[in-house]
Design an enzyme around this catalytic site. Structure first.
Site, PDB file in Angstrom:
ATOM      1  N   CYS A 257      25.924  26.281  41.268  1.00 13.62           N
ATOM      2  CA  CYS A 257      27.258  25.793  41.665  1.00 13.62           C
ATOM      3  C   CYS A 257      27.266  25.012  42.979  1.00 13.62           C
ATOM      4  CB  CYS A 257      28.224  26.967  41.739  1.00 13.62           C
ATOM      5  SG  CYS A 257      28.465  27.761  40.143  1.00 13.62           S
TER       6      CYS A 257
HETATM    7  N1  LIG Z   1      26.717  30.568  37.032  1.00 14.11           N
HETATM    8  C1  LIG Z   1      27.803  30.669  37.773  1.00 14.11           C
HETATM    9  O1  LIG Z   1      27.864  31.452  38.704  1.00 14.11           O
HETATM   10  C2  LIG Z   1      29.029  29.824  37.483  1.00 14.11           C
HETATM   11  C3  LIG Z   1      30.260  30.198  38.058  1.00 14.11           C
HETATM   12  C4  LIG Z   1      31.387  29.457  37.796  1.00 14.11           C
HETATM   13  C5  LIG Z   1      31.283  28.319  37.005  1.00 14.11           C
HETATM   14  N2  LIG Z   1      30.078  27.952  36.471  1.00 14.11           N
HETATM   15  C6  LIG Z   1      30.056  26.757  35.635  1.00 14.11           C
HETATM   16  O2  LIG Z   1      30.025  27.160  34.274  1.00 14.11           O
HETATM   17  C7  LIG Z   1      29.229  26.255  33.505  1.00 14.11           C
HETATM   18  C8  LIG Z   1      28.102  27.008  32.806  1.00 14.11           C
HETATM   19  O3  LIG Z   1      27.259  27.572  33.799  1.00 14.11           O
HETATM   20  P1  LIG Z   1      26.241  28.727  33.473  1.00 14.11           P
HETATM   21  O4  LIG Z   1      25.750  29.220  34.788  1.00 14.11           O
HETATM   22  O5  LIG Z   1      26.817  29.697  32.506  1.00 14.11           O
HETATM   23  O6  LIG Z   1      25.079  27.894  32.761  1.00 14.11           O
HETATM   24  P2  LIG Z   1      23.863  28.475  31.913  1.00 14.11           P
HETATM   25  O7  LIG Z   1      22.807  27.444  31.944  1.00 14.11           O
HETATM   26  O8  LIG Z   1      23.554  29.870  32.342  1.00 14.11           O
HETATM   27  O9  LIG Z   1      24.447  28.579  30.434  1.00 14.11           O
HETATM   28  C9  LIG Z   1      24.833  27.471  29.697  1.00 14.11           C
HETATM   29  C10 LIG Z   1      24.444  27.725  28.231  1.00 14.11           C
HETATM   30  O10 LIG Z   1      24.932  26.597  27.462  1.00 14.11           O
HETATM   31  C11 LIG Z   1      23.958  26.312  26.459  1.00 14.11           C
HETATM   32  N3  LIG Z   1      24.185  24.959  26.000  1.00 14.11           N
HETATM   33  C12 LIG Z   1      23.791  23.787  26.558  1.00 14.11           C
HETATM   34  N4  LIG Z   1      24.245  22.749  25.826  1.00 14.11           N
HETATM   35  C13 LIG Z   1      24.935  23.265  24.796  1.00 14.11           C
HETATM   36  C14 LIG Z   1      25.635  22.695  23.689  1.00 14.11           C
HETATM   37  N5  LIG Z   1      25.726  21.388  23.545  1.00 14.11           N
HETATM   38  N6  LIG Z   1      26.192  23.549  22.803  1.00 14.11           N
HETATM   39  C15 LIG Z   1      26.107  24.884  22.949  1.00 14.11           C
HETATM   40  N7  LIG Z   1      25.459  25.484  23.971  1.00 14.11           N
HETATM   41  C16 LIG Z   1      24.897  24.677  24.886  1.00 14.11           C
HETATM   42  C17 LIG Z   1      22.634  26.564  27.154  1.00 14.11           C
HETATM   43  O11 LIG Z   1      21.599  26.793  26.203  1.00 14.11           O
HETATM   44  C18 LIG Z   1      22.952  27.791  27.994  1.00 14.11           C
HETATM   45  O12 LIG Z   1      22.667  28.992  27.305  1.00 14.11           O
HETATM   46  C19 LIG Z   1      28.752  25.190  34.476  1.00 14.11           C
HETATM   47  O13 LIG Z   1      29.645  24.128  34.464  1.00 14.11           O
HETATM   48  C20 LIG Z   1      28.835  25.899  35.813  1.00 14.11           C
HETATM   49  O14 LIG Z   1      29.008  24.994  36.886  1.00 14.11           O
HETATM   50  C21 LIG Z   1      28.960  28.691  36.680  1.00 14.11           C
END
Ligand SMILES: NC(=O)c1ccc[n+]([C@@H]2O[C@H](COP(=O)([O-])OP(=O)(O)OC[C@H]3O[C@@H](n4cnc5c(N)ncnc54)[C@H](O)[C@@H]3O)[C@@H](O)[C@H]2O)c1
Length: 411
Positions: A257
């Site tokens: 993030c």
């Molecule tokens: N990790 C955090 O602390 C956090 C907190 C708030 C917001 N976010 C936001 O949330 C979003 C996701 O972050 P995250 O940490 O969960 O990421 P992550 O990488 O842990 O998980 C994302 C998942 O999406 C899958 N993916 C990718 N492309 C895809 C598609 N086309 N169809 C289906 N699945 C797909 C990936 O395989 C992965 O498992 C980002 O925008 C991030 O900025 C993250």
């Protein structure tokens, strides 16, 4: 009717489990077959979701790589990654990929919500055209909203249920639909007038943290030169009951993030002839921190009459934050890389990260070394024991301050 979750990572999986625990049937979709395999075996790969918790809702959850299985869902919540590309510009690839796939799967009457952090305008300008390739009209045939995820991995005092949820729909009725769905798992809902307000609110939250961390990091570097204890300064300032919020210095910013999201806004701002200087400056200061830490390491070794070359340096904690194994943008990785460039003999200890294949390293127990550097202070790691075994310790997190041991230096 079920809730569909697209992207089952740090954000999507806890959300899927939250809905299942609230009694909803959940269909989780991810492009990674290995993750789907794990989830179907009841094995969680996210620390905040123990496998037993996942298994306890197995009768209400199904996991698949097939987006068509979302066709019967009442709502589809999109939680795919939003990284930066090599030029540090927004990479909407995963998001647009998911939207194209959804265009072939969505049905009339469904609600689609984007949770991924992104720049204002993404939902309206990028998602709508792709989803409308389905032949359905956003805001009429299907509802669309943006609702930022605020999860903080490793945090236990606030959960999905107790963290207020911002919701901005394309229309008032879209907002209403999303509020109804999130109301099943969240205690407090915060409706806003547009998706753009919700998108920018999330960025404000992250930029606020990034700027304040940079501020205290800059002061830490100054305090070091002035031989003032920055931790004591922060403690003292934190006694002000109003108008001050505590931020602590550290080895730099990590995770998916803070080092990434602010630059989504920087990129968008250029379209409006704006240079977001606070964001750039904060990024610059925070990126400098691993180099400052190297200087502190060199100084600590110097006092023992050793160069970095061939010094045995134990890094304690390599993930980007306490309590999780997430290595994305972890400052420890930069520190290890820089130490290796200088010929340092680096080893590490991290109960959350069994191996670092990129460095050919496996986590070892704290033991024989010339210097131990506490980069990330995981709960459960006995830092007192680290001080006992190491001849010299550099504590970049201020966790050993109470010990007041002469062989320990702080950031
Ligand atoms: N990790 C955090 O602390 C956090 C907190 C708030 C917001 N976010 C936001 O949330 C979003 C996701 O972050 P995250 O940490 O969960 O990421 P992550 O990488 O842990 O998980 C994302 C998942 O999406 C899958 N993916 C990718 N492309 C895809 C598609 N086309 N169809 C289906 N699945 C797909 C990936 O395989 C992965 O498992 C980002 O925008 C991030 O900025 C993250």
């Amino acid at each position: 009717m079920s809730i569909g979750i697209v992207g089952l990572g740090y954000v999507g999986l806890p959300l899927a489990v939250a809905f299942a625990e609230a009694g909803e049937d959940v269909v989780g979709v991810d492009v990674d077959p290995a993750k789907i395999g794990d989830l179907n075996r009841g094995a969680s790969y996210i620390e905040d979701i123990p496998s037993e918790r996942l298994q306890s809702v197995s009768d209400r959850t199904s996991f698949t790589t097939r987006a068509v299985d979302l066709h019967g869902a009442e709502a589809i919540l999109v939680c795919v990654p939003t990284p930066l590309n090599r030029n540090r510009e927004p990479d909407l690839g995963p998001l647009l990929g998911a939207a194209r796939t959804l265009a072939g799967a969505i049905a009339k009457g469904q609600l689609v919500v984007l949770e991924s952090t992104t720049f204002p305008g993404t939902t309206r300008d990028h998602l709508v055209p792709l989803l409308e390739e389905s032949g359905l009209v956003a805001g009429e045939d299907f509802a669309l909203a943006f609702s930022p995820e605020r999860v903080d991995p490793g945090r236990t005092d606030y959960t999905i249920k107790t963290t207020p949820k911002i919701v901005g729909g394309l229309t008032e009725s879209c907002t209403g639909r999303a509020l109804e769905v999130y109301g099943r798992i969240c205690d407090e809902l915060v409706p806003v007038s547009t998706p753009e307000v919700a998108e920018m609110a999330k960025l404000l939250e992250n930029i606020f943290r990034s700027v304040n961390i940079a501020l205290v990091n800059e002061l830490a570097m100054l305090a070091d030169r002035m031989r003032i204890d920055i931790w004591e300064v922060v403690d003292a300032a934190s006694t002000k009951p109003f108008g001050f919020m505590r931020f602590e210095p550290g080895p730099g910013m990590g995770g998916h993030c803070l080092p990434v999201d602010p630059f989504y806004l920087t990129w968008k701002a250029r379209e409006y002839d704006m240079v977001t200087e606070f964001i750039e400056l904060a990024g610059k200061v925070n990126k400098q921190m691993p180099y400052f830490c190297i200087e502190k390491i060199e100084r600590a070794l110097n006092e023992a009459g050793k160069p970095v070359k061939d010094a045995r340096i134990l890094i304690v904690g390599v993930s980007y934050k306490a309590g999780v194994g997430d290595l994305r943008e972890a400052p420890a990785l930069k520190i290890i890389e820089l130490l290796r460039e200088r010929g340092g003999d680096v080893r590490y200890h991290d109960p959350h990260v069994p191996e670092l294949p990129q460095f050919g390293l496996r986590s070892t127990e704290p033991g024989d070394c010339d210097l131990a550097v506490i980069v990330t202070a995981h709960p459960g790691v006995d830092h007192g024991a680290v001080i006992d075994v190491a001849p010299s310790v550099l504590d970049l997190r201020g966790v050993t301050r109470a010990r007041r041991d002469a062989k320990v230096r702080q950031l």
